[in-house]
Enzyme design. Structure first.
Site, PDB file in Angstrom:
ATOM      1  N   VAL A 162     -60.728  15.838 -31.945  1.00  7.98           N
ATOM      2  CA  VAL A 162     -59.649  14.981 -32.444  1.00  7.98           C
ATOM      3  C   VAL A 162     -58.340  15.275 -31.703  1.00  7.98           C
ATOM      4  CG1 VAL A 162     -58.279  14.324 -34.468  1.00  7.98           C
ATOM      5  CG2 VAL A 162     -60.728  14.728 -34.701  1.00  7.98           C
ATOM      6  N   CYS A 163     -57.708  16.371 -32.043  1.00  2.00           N
ATOM      7  CA  CYS A 163     -56.380  16.675 -31.509  1.00  2.00           C
ATOM      8  C   CYS A 163     -56.364  16.764 -29.990  1.00  2.00           C
ATOM      9  CB  CYS A 163     -55.864  17.981 -32.118  1.00  2.00           C
ATOM     10  SG  CYS A 163     -55.953  18.000 -33.921  1.00  2.00           S
ATOM     11  N   VAL A 164     -57.405  17.344 -29.406  1.00  3.09           N
ATOM     12  CA  VAL A 164     -57.470  17.472 -27.948  1.00  3.09           C
ATOM     13  C   VAL A 164     -57.945  16.173 -27.303  1.00  3.09           C
ATOM     14  CG1 VAL A 164     -58.574  18.690 -26.037  1.00  3.09           C
ATOM     15  CG2 VAL A 164     -57.869  19.956 -28.065  1.00  3.09           C
TER      16      VAL A 164
END
Length: 232
Positions: free
Chosen positions: A136-138
């Protein structure tokens, strides 16, 4: 069996993604910025594809690399006042003056205008990205930055998620879009280029985070001392 299938898929995706691309465009100290995305105390507990000690060591090794080469570094977090928790204190302590974009709610950091503004302000086109969680974040930031025209390098061993299966799927998704996957040691080596620049400094960086490399440096120091003694 799963590993072999994953490895095969990664190979196929890599081949497809580089057909029309430069096979080896090196990281350059003068054109690189490091983005640490959502390395937060709460999210850290979600990481299951690396042991806690190994993962923290990898994050700090990447941070030490950024510090050693003096490259632009940006920190960002998501809802620090919620269950995600605050940024890892040791990471913040290492970069007290770096831009720290505390996002009020955007899951994809690239959706935050302040974050994108900070990235653009560096003037750099090669982005070294790591974070929690990988899928998600990456992945979201990596794909967004790639679409915006940046060269994107994701540091796999300084990014973590729920399982190896989730991680592998994330790698495939990013790599199919031209994101380059690497690790902290490769990043540092590529930026370092040549041992003759600073053999002691680069060796100390590696030795700090790789026990095996500390033995190499100890042997090197002993050999130097012996050679010096023989000359006297």
């Amino acid at each position: 069996m799963r590993f072999s299938i994953t490895a095969a898929l990664v190979g196929v995706v890599t081949l497809i993604s580089v057909v029309s691309a430069d096979l080896y465009n090196r990281l350059n100290v003068s054109d690189t910025a490091f983005l640490f995305v959502d390395h937060q105390t709460g999210l850290l507990s979600l990481v299951q594809d690396y042991s806690p000690d190994t993962f923290i060591n990898n994050i700090m090794a990447l941070a030490d690399s950024a510090k050693y080469f003096g490259v632009d570094t940006i920190l960002t977090t998501s809802r620090e006042d919620g269950p995600n928790g605050i940024i890892l204190p040791e990471l913040k302590k290492m970069f007290p003056d770096a831009p720290h974009i505390a996002r009020p709610g955007q899951i994809n950091a690239w959706d935050d205008p302040d974050f994108v503004k900070a990235v653009k302000k560096t003037g750099k086109k090669q982005l070294v990205i790591s974070g929690i969680v990988t899928d998600v974040c990456v992945t979201f930031v990596a794909l967004s930055a790639k679409k915006a025209g940046y060269e994107v390098f994701v540091v796999t061993d300084a990014s973590g998620t729920f399982s190896e299966a989730v991680r592998d799927a994330s790698w495939l998704r990013m790599q199919s879009s031209g994101v380059q996957l690497t690790n902290w040691f490769a990043v540092a080596s590529e930026l370092g280029r040549d041992w003759r620049k600073d053999i002691d400094g680069l060796g100390a960086l590696f030795a700090k985070h790789l026990p095996g490399y500390s033995h190499i440096m100890e042997s090197f120091a002993a050999a130097q001392a012996a050679a010096l003694a023989n000359k006297q």
